[in-house]
Design an enzyme around this catalytic site. Structure first.
Site: not given
Ligand code: NAD
Length: 295
Positions: A65-66, A171, A246
């Protein structure tokens, strides 16, 4: 093969869940966005209407999740997952959030006899798609041992950093260091170019000298030095500036809580904050090179 509920199917969670399906696990998914659900049901996952319904009877629940508030919203409270799960389910949260929230959620889980592992990742969308993520885990030895085979379907380096929250601390330590290396490498390259050096030759020299680091090895921030780096593709991510910002925010909160001195991390956070405010939030984090080039 395990029965797994996967909640949060965004840029990272979508490809991670797809890799679990490909590994033969029985996966049920939930996301607020129907299009995100479809990308995973298209390859054979089932879907449910709520997170609780997806998790019913699961051996593992994985969330991606975000931010902290989403993780608290999904797990805590009367309608949260922890109120509905039975104690055989192992909870794995792979979101990048603050260690204090991990400990809070893990404590509520423990009261209900449910084991939890924090397992944030490094490797970005490319690593999530290729199944080569690094997982940095926090939690008890038994819970880590149980989580490891499932994480291996999505990653290639699975580390146990310590107790609850330790995965998140590992991390943010890594990403704080990465931000400092990226800024330092960018300014060294700029200094060389401003004094007549070719960035390709300078990169070769620093790679073979004591300035060698990961950004020079695989992620050179100067355009044209490395064909496959985001810098040579208009800084298309990659790893977005807003996500680095972030993570640096989480690093600073953690440093304040432990009274740790992080002067380089604080400066990097400030540089990335102004870079994001100048319209670069969606560009790859190596675009900080451009900010230094413009000065
Ligand atoms: P994203 O915003 O693409 O995806 C998050 C998903 O969670 C969305 O599809 C959203 O609809 C869903 N969501 C939000 N609230 C929800 C709920 N209550 N119930 C169900 N689904 C829900 O984010 P992301 O890029 O996939 O990143 C996810 C996590 O991974 C974050 O914490 C981010 O910091 C971490 N991260 C991201 C990356 C990257 O390169 N994108 C790399 C490492 C870590």
């Amino acid at each position: 093969m395990a029965t797994i509920a996967f909640i949060g199917l965004g840029n990272m969670g979508g490809p991670m869940a797809i890799n679990l399906v490909k590994a033969g696990h029985k996966v049920t998914v939930f996301d607020l966005v129907p299009a995100a659900v479809k990308t995973v049901t298209d390859v054979g996952a089932s879907s449910a209407d709520t997170a609780v319904a997806a998790a019913r009877g699961a051996d593992f629940v994985i969330t991606m999740l975000p931010a902290s508030r989403h993780v608290e919203g999904v797990y805590l409270g009367e309608s949260g997952l922890l109120a509905a799960l039975d104690s055989n389910t192992l909870v794995i949260d792979s979101s990048t959030i603050d260690a204090a929230t991990v400990r809070k959620v893990a404590a509520v889980a423990k009261e209900r006899g449910i084991a939890m592992v924090d397992a944030p990742v490094s490797g970005g969308v490319a690593g999530a798609t290729a199944g080569t993520l690094s997982f940095m885990c926090g939690g008890d030895d038994d819970a880590f041992a149980k989580a490891k085979p499932v994480l291996e379907a999505m990653g290639k380096n699975i580390f146990h950093a310590g107790g609850h929250g330790a995965g998140q601390v590992a991390k943010i330590c890594n990403n704080m260091l990465l931000s400092v290396l990226m800024v330092g490498t960018s300014e060294a390259l700029r200094l060389g170019i401003d004094n007549g050096l070719d960035p390709v030759r300078l990169s070769e020299i620093m790679l073979a000298s004591s300035g060698r680091n990961w950004t020079l090895e695989v992620y050179n921030p100067a355009p044209g030095v490395m064909e496959k780096a985001p810098a040579s593709n208009d800084y298309k991510p990659g790893f977005m500036t807003e996500l680095m910002l972030k993570d640096l925010g989480l690093a600073m909160e953690t440093a304040i809580a432990s009274s740790s001195a992080t002067p380089m991390g604080a400066l990097a956070r400030s540089l990335y904050a102004s870079h994001a405010r100048n319209g670069n939030a969606k560009l790859d984090f190596s675009s900080i090179y451009q900010a230094l080039a413009e000065q």
